[in-house]
Structure formats: structure tokens, C-alpha cells
Design an enzyme around this catalytic site. Structure first.
Site, PDB file in Angstrom:
ATOM      1  N   GLU A 114      14.133  -5.232   2.107  1.00  0.00           N
ATOM      2  CA  GLU A 114      12.791  -5.833   2.044  1.00  0.00           C
ATOM      3  C   GLU A 114      11.914  -5.002   1.137  1.00  0.00           C
ATOM      4  O   GLU A 114      12.187  -3.818   0.915  1.00  0.00           O
ATOM      5  CB  GLU A 114      12.152  -5.836   3.447  1.00  0.00           C
ATOM      6  CG  GLU A 114      12.908  -6.663   4.443  1.00  0.00           C
ATOM      7  CD  GLU A 114      12.408  -6.403   5.866  1.00  0.00           C
ATOM      8  OE1 GLU A 114      11.314  -5.850   6.035  1.00  0.00           O
ATOM      9  OE2 GLU A 114      13.144  -6.756   6.798  1.00  0.00           O
ATOM     10  N   LYS A 116       8.868  -2.671   0.398  1.00  0.00           N
ATOM     11  CA  LYS A 116       8.028  -1.773   1.202  1.00  0.00           C
ATOM     12  C   LYS A 116       6.591  -1.922   0.700  1.00  0.00           C
ATOM     13  O   LYS A 116       6.222  -1.400  -0.356  1.00  0.00           O
ATOM     14  CB  LYS A 116       8.490  -0.326   1.089  1.00  0.00           C
ATOM     15  CG  LYS A 116       7.704   0.594   2.009  1.00  0.00           C
ATOM     16  CD  LYS A 116       8.326   1.977   2.086  1.00  0.00           C
ATOM     17  CE  LYS A 116       7.656   2.824   3.159  1.00  0.00           C
ATOM     18  NZ  LYS A 116       6.244   3.051   2.947  1.00  0.00           N
ATOM     19  N   ASP A 118       2.666  -1.542   0.273  1.00  0.00           N
ATOM     20  CA  ASP A 118       1.831  -0.348   0.353  1.00  0.00           C
ATOM     21  C   ASP A 118       0.438  -0.752   0.836  1.00  0.00           C
ATOM     22  O   ASP A 118      -0.467  -1.011   0.049  1.00  0.00           O
ATOM     23  CB  ASP A 118       1.769   0.295  -1.041  1.00  0.00           C
ATOM     24  CG  ASP A 118       1.279   1.715  -0.961  1.00  0.00           C
ATOM     25  OD1 ASP A 118       1.172   2.240   0.155  1.00  0.00           O
ATOM     26  OD2 ASP A 118       0.995   2.294  -2.026  1.00  0.00           O
ATOM     27  N   TYR A 225       6.934  -8.373   8.780  1.00  0.00           N
ATOM     28  CA  TYR A 225       8.332  -7.987   8.581  1.00  0.00           C
ATOM     29  C   TYR A 225       9.075  -7.643   9.872  1.00  0.00           C
ATOM     30  O   TYR A 225      10.216  -7.230   9.815  1.00  0.00           O
ATOM     31  CB  TYR A 225       8.431  -6.804   7.620  1.00  0.00           C
ATOM     32  CG  TYR A 225       7.463  -5.672   7.917  1.00  0.00           C
ATOM     33  CD1 TYR A 225       7.586  -4.912   9.070  1.00  0.00           C
ATOM     34  CD2 TYR A 225       6.425  -5.384   7.038  1.00  0.00           C
ATOM     35  CE1 TYR A 225       6.709  -3.901   9.342  1.00  0.00           C
ATOM     36  CE2 TYR A 225       5.531  -4.355   7.298  1.00  0.00           C
ATOM     37  CZ  TYR A 225       5.680  -3.615   8.462  1.00  0.00           C
ATOM     38  OH  TYR A 225       4.809  -2.611   8.749  1.00  0.00           O
ATOM     39  N   LYS A 313      12.473   4.831  -1.972  1.00  0.00           N
ATOM     40  CA  LYS A 313      11.187   4.812  -2.676  1.00  0.00           C
ATOM     41  C   LYS A 313      11.337   4.544  -4.175  1.00  0.00           C
ATOM     42  O   LYS A 313      12.287   5.008  -4.816  1.00  0.00           O
ATOM     43  CB  LYS A 313      10.469   6.165  -2.481  1.00  0.00           C
ATOM     44  CG  LYS A 313      10.133   6.496  -1.038  1.00  0.00           C
ATOM     45  CD  LYS A 313       9.070   5.589  -0.457  1.00  0.00           C
ATOM     46  CE  LYS A 313       7.683   5.961  -0.849  1.00  0.00           C
ATOM     47  NZ  LYS A 313       7.067   6.984  -0.052  1.00  0.00           N
ATOM     48  N   CYS A 407     -26.611  13.809 -25.114  1.00  0.00           N
ATOM     49  CA  CYS A 407     -25.956  12.509 -24.949  1.00  0.00           C
ATOM     50  C   CYS A 407     -25.238  12.160 -26.255  1.00  0.00           C
ATOM     51  O   CYS A 407     -25.846  12.216 -27.331  1.00  0.00           O
ATOM     52  CB  CYS A 407     -27.005  11.444 -24.612  1.00  0.00           C
ATOM     53  SG  CYS A 407     -26.367   9.767 -24.713  1.00  0.00           S
ATOM     54  N   CYS A 410     -27.372   9.020 -27.940  1.00  0.00           N
ATOM     55  CA  CYS A 410     -28.740   9.089 -28.461  1.00  0.00           C
ATOM     56  C   CYS A 410     -29.210  10.519 -28.720  1.00  0.00           C
ATOM     57  O   CYS A 410     -30.295  10.729 -29.248  1.00  0.00           O
ATOM     58  CB  CYS A 410     -29.703   8.394 -27.501  1.00  0.00           C
ATOM     59  SG  CYS A 410     -29.836   9.259 -25.932  1.00  0.00           S
ATOM     60  N   CYS A 425     -28.037  10.649 -18.750  1.00  0.00           N
ATOM     61  CA  CYS A 425     -28.897  10.570 -19.930  1.00  0.00           C
ATOM     62  C   CYS A 425     -30.094   9.749 -19.468  1.00  0.00           C
ATOM     63  O   CYS A 425     -29.924   8.603 -19.022  1.00  0.00           O
ATOM     64  CB  CYS A 425     -28.177   9.847 -21.066  1.00  0.00           C
ATOM     65  SG  CYS A 425     -29.305   9.292 -22.348  1.00  0.00           S
ATOM     66  N   CYS A 430     -31.510   4.671 -25.176  1.00  0.00           N
ATOM     67  CA  CYS A 430     -30.160   5.129 -25.527  1.00  0.00           C
ATOM     68  C   CYS A 430     -29.291   3.906 -25.865  1.00  0.00           C
ATOM     69  O   CYS A 430     -29.090   3.029 -25.025  1.00  0.00           O
ATOM     70  CB  CYS A 430     -29.566   5.883 -24.340  1.00  0.00           C
ATOM     71  SG  CYS A 430     -27.843   6.293 -24.562  1.00  0.00           S
TER      72      CYS A 430
HETATM   73  S1  IVH Z   1       9.615  -1.547   9.120  1.00  0.00           S
HETATM   74  C1  IVH Z   1      11.216   1.073  11.242  1.00  0.00           C
HETATM   75  N1  IVH Z   1       9.309  -2.933   6.920  1.00  0.00           N
HETATM   76  O1  IVH Z   1       6.117   1.491   5.962  1.00  0.00           O
HETATM   77  C2  IVH Z   1       9.891   0.641  11.445  1.00  0.00           C
HETATM   78  N2  IVH Z   1       7.807  -1.126   7.314  1.00  0.00           N
HETATM   79  O2  IVH Z   1       6.824   4.318   6.316  1.00  0.00           O
HETATM   80  C3  IVH Z   1       9.048   0.752  10.231  1.00  0.00           C
HETATM   81  N3  IVH Z   1       6.122  -0.848   5.584  1.00  0.00           N
HETATM   82  O3  IVH Z   1       4.384   2.084   8.940  1.00  0.00           O
HETATM   83  C4  IVH Z   1       8.458  -0.510   9.909  1.00  0.00           C
HETATM   84  N4  IVH Z   1       6.749  -2.520   4.310  1.00  0.00           N
HETATM   85  O4  IVH Z   1       3.442   0.396   7.293  1.00  0.00           O
HETATM   86  C5  IVH Z   1       8.853  -1.904   7.652  1.00  0.00           C
HETATM   87  N5  IVH Z   1       9.161  -4.258   5.010  1.00  0.00           N
HETATM   88  C6  IVH Z   1       8.698  -3.246   5.760  1.00  0.00           C
HETATM   89  C7  IVH Z   1       7.587  -2.466   5.360  1.00  0.00           C
HETATM   90  C8  IVH Z   1       7.185  -1.411   6.177  1.00  0.00           C
HETATM   91  C9  IVH Z   1       5.876  -1.539   4.472  1.00  0.00           C
HETATM   92  C10 IVH Z   1       5.348   0.336   6.024  1.00  0.00           C
HETATM   93  C11 IVH Z   1       4.842   0.274   7.441  1.00  0.00           C
HETATM   94  C12 IVH Z   1       5.334   1.501   8.095  1.00  0.00           C
HETATM   95  C13 IVH Z   1       5.651   2.376   6.944  1.00  0.00           C
HETATM   96  C14 IVH Z   1       6.709   3.366   7.307  1.00  0.00           C
END
Ligand code: IVH
Length: 668
Positions: A114, A116, A118, A225, A313, A407, A410, A425, A430
Site C-alpha cells: 500500500e 504510505k 504522509d 487502510y 521508505k 534595500c 530602492c 524596507c 520602493c
Molecule cells: S498500517 C501496522 N498503512 O504510518 C499499523 N499505516 O509509521 C500501522 N501510514 O501511524 C498502520 N499509510 O499514520 C498503515 N497504508 C498505511 C499507511 C500507514 C500511512 C502511517 C500511519 C502510521 C504510520 C506508521
């Protein structure tokens, strides 16, 4: 209608709204127009207003709560919200797989990959399919109750679809779309507020607002998720979980995949590394999960990290390059910011030549010197910034940068107010400030004049064609001069003229934004427009009048007073008034180019789901006229069930008779 029928009717409208919300926000395949949705929503509001006893917390009308809390209540999660161990390379990922395989005792493990996301992890609890509570992850055991704020996120269903379990805890990540991040920061800047450094911080900051009306204005979104605690379902695999969540109406990413070999996960990861920047959310890796939930249980957890999942990552979007120089940029309020001029470097696919250094203290505190090798980061895929210097890169040719005294535009003396981090300034003439002010004036949230950017503005100012914002409305008198300038031309000139003319119709609140009064962004401007109605009332207002309005504090009130106490600003406003720019809100709702402009409507009969008052206001909003009777000059008679004598008149006088459906089509 009997009370029972009314309750049923309200329920039916809610179901329809929920269904259309899902079609619009989750499936991206709306079946009705915005107007039809609007009508549906208004009919719910008016029924709920008349029969408040039928209002329920899961009603679509209750997404925005009026309650403002003083703090968030703590919330203990029904089962812990774990975090994830990280890996950073193919080898580390394969090591994890091998370890996990050995521990599981199986010969092969199916894996779900999946994105991840942010953002900020949240948990949402549904009882019998109804959203009852939601919280942030917090420390994984105890989070904060952000139920009211989560309700404002349109992609979170308030009522689940299909086969709903008794209790279900769903987990997901709240995100702020990348595409709206810059625009959001831009308007914060206008209001003199601090900027968010990336979409994740903005998502977290927005969800942790004590007033959920503020959260509602932020374009938050969610991807779910996982399932935490649950009673009454029979899920066997993570892949089942994702599909089940989708079937209940949640927004689930379609980028997830089920694989049988670890190499497939690596290929998936590599594809995402190349393509993820095209998505409208920030992501920092791939989460790989063992598919079988029973095997997950057997593998268990070490500390806070489950053994059955790993975050693979993405490579960091930082690069090292040389800091060649530091230049100054002058903003429209005179604020002077240092900008790093870099040896061009490729960071995550984009060539970066300049980066932000925030302010003088940032340079000093990070001990940055000219010729240093510096780490540059594209924070949240947006404005690149210099993070630090590389100590090993120092060769003795580096030297300290001294903040210039004058500045760059000017030449007037730069000052720094006591206790402030910014240099300023303060010259009122200006050119750099003026250019930025005009850039702000023509920008989308302000006058929305198209085709004119900082480049064109600089040329017009440097050639003494314009001296202030109002001169833009008199370009015609300098047409010959302008079209002979390099890169301008007649076609471009004519397009400008059209857009400048159009800009005279923008609402009073946007004109207020356009003036560039420090701390006055769109939200404040709308409050002012609603309450003071015209520029003259605003100029006459005392600071006390201003602070008595909601959301206007002493800082904003002072800024407004200060702006109008300056004769140059008053002169500018008078000049703008004489060009025809709107300085009162009396015509703000006048829609000129609308679909129904000038058309005369009459209505007869009743309509399923549509309330007559709503129809009237929609016709008016779109520039049409509604009369209570039909005459020969009526253009359309909208006819519902059980029409009255108006229908007979229309028939014998050749007035066009239309159904509600045909009316909706007219508005599209
Ligand atoms: S699973 C195992 N699935 O990542 C339980 N987390 O570093 C962890 N996150 O706190 C959750 N996308 O905020 C999971 N597809 C995804 C995710 C995900 C982002 C974040 C989530 C978690 C953090 C862990």
C-alpha cells in the site's frame, strides 16, 4: 403529512445525499448536478429546521458543529494503534521478508503493498454503521477526540453502506492535497500568518483545531487502510479488509496491490518512486503487510511495531549542492527575505536553483556561509529549503554573509524592529514592493486579472507606464507604447483589456483583499464586507467597531486603520472607485453572465424533494427573475404535480412549460 411520514421523508433525503456524496467524492462519478445536489441539501435543511426533533448526529447537515471546544478530550483506543518499522533498501526489505517468512513457518507469504500516506493517522468508530467517534493516534494508546473535526471531512462517511457490522473501528490517514497547499500558504501569507512547512503539518494542524468551522474550511481528505477493533465481520485477509472498507463507502487508495513474491513488491515500489509525485497527496514510502490476518496475529508485535508489516521508505528528497550566493527578495509589505542561490541540483526530479532561507536568524543559527555545501530539501514536494551545511565540505573558501544595509530595489535603509525576526524596507516608493503589491492585486483570489504576472508588471513599472494599481484600468491611453514593448503585442493587450474589464465585477471582499492591507485575507475581508457593506463605512469605522466583529482582533483592526490613515492609500482607493471597481457589496450577488440572466420564471404545482423557496433562490442566484403569476412576458413556467390555473394561462398564451428536470437542464 404525518410526523412519521416526515421522519421517513427526512431519512430518504439523507440517504439520497449520502449516496450522491459517495458518488461525487469517492467514486468520482456524480449522477446529479451541483444545483440538484444543492436543492436536495436545502430541502433537508428546511425540513430539519421545521422539525428539529428529527435531527440526528449522522445527518449530512451536521457535518459542521457550532460548538467550539477549549481543549480536546483524551480518548483511549479500543486496541493500540501501532507504528511501523522502516527499511530503506531492497536488501533491507528482502531481509525483513526472509525473517518474517522464517518466523511464520510457511514456505511463502502473500503480501499487500500500500502507499504510505504522509499525513496524520486517525481512528473512526462506527456503531451499527453510524459514525460515533473519531480520534488522532496520539501515543498509540491514547489519542485526542477529534470527532467534530472528522465529521467535516466529506470523504469520511457518516453512515456506512451495505452490510454493516455491530461495531467497527476504521483506521486511516488524514491528508491535505498537495495541489492546494501552495495556495493555502499564499493566503496565510496575505493574512500575515505563519506558513506551514509541508502538507502533513497542515493536515495535522487543521485536524487539531478547536473550532471545527476552521477545519471545515481546510480541504482535508482521507485514505483508509485498516480495521482496528471490530465485532460482526468475517475478514480473513488484509486484501479483504481493503475491499470491505471500499464496499462500506470509504475512500481506499486504488494503488494497493496483492503480491505473491517479494520481487513483485520491489517492482511496485520502484514504479511508485517514479510516479508518486504525480499524485495529489504526499507519501513517504510503501507499507508492505502480510496478507493473512491470522498469520499477522501469530507474528505479533515487538515494542510498538508489528512484525507483520514494514514501511519501505522512498529515497529522501534531499540533495547536497553549493550555496553560491544569498540574494534578497522584497515582499509587498516591505519584508525582506534572504534567498539561497544554488548550484542547480536535481531533487526528486525537479531542478532546484533557489531555496528559502526564511530570515537572517536562520542563516546565523544554522551557521551557513557562502560557498558552503548545503543540504537542500524539497519539503513536502513544495518550496525547497536549505536545511543545513555539510561540515566535511568546508575547505576554507567559505565566508560569512552580511545582511546588506540597503534595500536592493530602492536603496533605502533596511531596518529591523525590536524583537522581530524580519528585516524591512519601509520606503513608500520602493519599486520592488510596488511590483509585488500589484502582483497581489491581479492575483486569482483578488482581482483575478489574467495574463499579467510579475514579469509584465515589472516591465510596465520600469517603463513608467503604470505607477500604481489603478493605472491598470487606464492602459488604453498607452496602448501604442505597450504593444511596442518586447513580448507584448496587440492580441495580448486586448486579452488584458477584457480581463481587466471583467475584474470590475469582482465582489467587494475580493477588492479588499486586492488592496493588500496586511493581515486582511479573504476570510477577514468577507466579514468586513458583510458587516460594513461599503468602503466609506469601513474608513469611518473605529478600531472598537472593528474588533467587535467576530474573528477580528486588535492586530487586524490596527492594520486596517493604519492603512486608511495613509493619504496615498486613500488616493489609490479613490482612483480605483473612479475606474468602476466595486467598493460596496450591494451588487455582490448580481450575476451577470449567468445561465438564467434576464429570464423570467413562474412556478406552479409541487415537487418531490424540491422546495419552492429553494427553487426561487436558485433562479435568483443564477440571474433569473421569479414572478408569482404568469404573464405573456414569462419565459418559462416550471410545472410540478397538481398544477394550478397558471398552467392553463401558459398553455393559451404560448408560455413555455417545463418540468423540474428540464429546469435543471437549463441551469447546467
Ligand atoms: S498500517 C501496522 N498503512 O504510518 C499499523 N499505516 O509509521 C500501522 N501510514 O501511524 C498502520 N499509510 O499514520 C498503515 N497504508 C498505511 C499507511 C500507514 C500511512 C502511517 C500511519 C502510521 C504510520 C506508521
Amino acid at each position: 403529512m404525518k410526523l412519521n411520514d416526515i421522519e421517513q421523508k427526512i431519512k430518504s433525503i439523507r440517504d439520497q445525499i449520502n449516496r450522491h456524496n459517495h458518488l461525487y467524492y469517492i467514486s468520482n462519478s456524480p449522477e446529479i448536478s451541483d444545483i440538484e445536489y444543492d436543492i436536495l441539501f436545502r430541502s433537508l435543511l428546511s425540513l430539519e429546521e421545521k422539525f428539529p426533533e428529527f435531527i440526528t448526529s449522522d445527518s449530512p447537515s451536521q457535518r459542521i458543529s457550532s460548538a467550539v471546544s477549549s481543549e480536546f478530550k483524551q480518548f483511549e483506543h479500543m486496541s493500540p494503534m501501532y507504528s511501523l518499522a522502516n527499511c530503506f533498501s531492497e536488501k533491507e526489505f528482502l531481509d525483513w521478508y526472509k525473517r518474517t517468512l522464517d518466523l511464520s513457518g510457511y514456505g511463502q507469504l502473500d503480501l499487500v503493498s500500500e502507499v504510505k500516506f504522509d499525513g496524520l493517522a486517525v481512528s473512526m468508530i462506527y456503531e451499527k454503521g453510524i459514525f460515533v467517534r473519531g480520534s488522532t493516534r496520539g501515543n498509540g494508546i491514547i489519542g485526542e477526540d477529534v470527532t467534530n473535526n472528522l465529521r467535516t471531512i466529506k470523504t469520511i462517511p457518516m453512515v456506512l453502506m451495505g452490510n454493516v457490522p455491530e461495531t467497527l473501528e476504521v483506521r486511516g490517514e488524514v491528508i491535505f492535497p498537495k495541489s492546494k497547499f501552495d495556495q493555502f500558504n499564499e493566503s496565510r501569507k496575505t493574512e500575515g500568518l505563519s506558513l506551514y512547512s509541508n502538507p502533513r503539518n497542515l493536515a495535522a494542524g487543521s485536524l487539531r483545531q478547536l473550532d471545527s468551522k476552521v477545519t471545515a474550511e481546510r480541504s482535508l481528505d482521507i485514505f483508509v487502510y485498516g480495521v482496528g477493533y471490530s465485532i460482526g465481520n468475517d475478514l480473513k485477509t488484509q486484501w479483504n479488509v481493503l475491499n470491505y472498507l471500499k464496499s462500506l463507502g470509504f475512500k481506499v487508495s486504488n494503488l494497493s496491490s496483492l503480491f505473491v513474491k517479494p520481487q513483485e513488491v520491489i517492482d511496485f515500489y520502484n514504479t511508485l518512486v517514479d510516479s508518486i509525485s504525480n499524485e495529489d497527496f504526499s507519501a513517504d514510502g510503501v507499507v508492505v503487510k502480510v496478507n493473512n490476518l491470522e498469520v499477522q496475529q501469530q507474528l505479533g508485535v515487538v515494542g510498538k511495531d508489528p512484525r507483520w508489516a514494514i514501511a519501505y521508505k522512498f529515497p529522501s528528497i534531499k540533495s547536497v549542492t553549493k550555496l553560491k550566493n544569498i540574494e534578497l527578495s522584497v515582499g509587498r509589505t516591505g519584508r525582506i527575505s534572504p534567498v539561497a542561490i544554488l548550484e542547480p541540483v536535481n531533487i526528486g526530479g525537479a531542478i532546484v536553483r533557489q531555496a528559502s532561507l526564511h530570515n537572517f536568524d536562520y542563516i546565523v543559527n544554522n551557521d551557513l556561509k557562502i560557498n558552503d555545501l548545503v543540504v537542500v530539501e524539497r519539503a513536502g514536494d513544495v518550496i525547497p529549503k536549505v536545511v543545513s551545511f555539510v561540515p566535511e565540505g568546508r575547505k576554507g573558501v567559505e565566508f560569512e554573509w552580511i545582511f546588506p544595509e540597503e534595500c536592493p530595489s530602492c536603496g533605502s535603509k533596511i531596518i529591523r524592529l525590536e524583537g522581530e525576526s524580519a528585516h524591512l524596507c519601509i520606503s513608500s516608493s520602493c519599486p520592488a514592493q510596488l511590483k509585488r503589491l500589484i502582483e497581489h492585486f491581479v492575483s486569482k483570489p483578488a482581482m483575478n486579472i489574467e495574463g499579467i504576472g510579475i514579469k509584465q508588471i515589472s516591465i510596465l513599472i520600469d517603463n513608467h507606464i503604470i505607477y500604481n494599481q489603478a493605472d491598470l484600468f487606464d492602459l488604453d491611453s498607452k496602448k501604442d507604447e505597450i504593444i511596442n514593448l518586447n513580448g507584448f503585442g496587440e492580441k495580448r493587450f486586448n486579452n488584458w483589456q477584457k480581463s481587466i474589464e471583467e475584474s470590475k465585477k469582482v465582489a467587494f471582499s475580493r477588492v479588499l483583499v486586492a488592496l493588500g492591507i496586511p493581515h486582511v485575507g479573504l476570510e477577514t475581508a468577507e466579514i468586513i464586507s458583510r458587516n460594513f457593506k461599503s468602503i466609506n463605512n469601513l474608513i469611518a469605522a473605529s478600531e472598537l467597531d472593528l474588533v467587535s466583529l467576530p474573528s477580528i482582533g486588535p492586530k487586524v483592526a490596527y492594520s486596517i486603520q493604519n492603512y486608511f490613515s495613509n493619504e496615498d492609500n486613500k488616493y489609490l482607493v479613490n482612483q480605483l472607485i473612479s475606474t468602476g471597481v466595486r467598493f460596496d457589496n450591494s451588487t455582490d450577488n448580481m450575476v451577470v453572465d449567468s445561465k438564467l440572466h434576464g429570464l423570467k420564471f413562474a412556478i406552479t404545482g409541487s415537487f418531490d424533494n424540491y422546495n419552492r423557496a429553494d427553487l426561487v433562490s436558485i433562479i435568483k442566484d443564477l440571474g433569473g427573475i421569479v414572478s408569482s403569476s404568469v404573464s405573456k412576458t414569462t419565459n418559462y413556467l416550471i410545472t410540478g404535480d397538481n398544477p394550478g390555473s397558471k398552467l392553463d394561462f401558459a398553455k393559451s398564451n404560448e408560455v413555455k412549460i417545463i418540468s423540474i428536470k428540464e429546469f435543471i437542464e437549463l441551469t447546467l
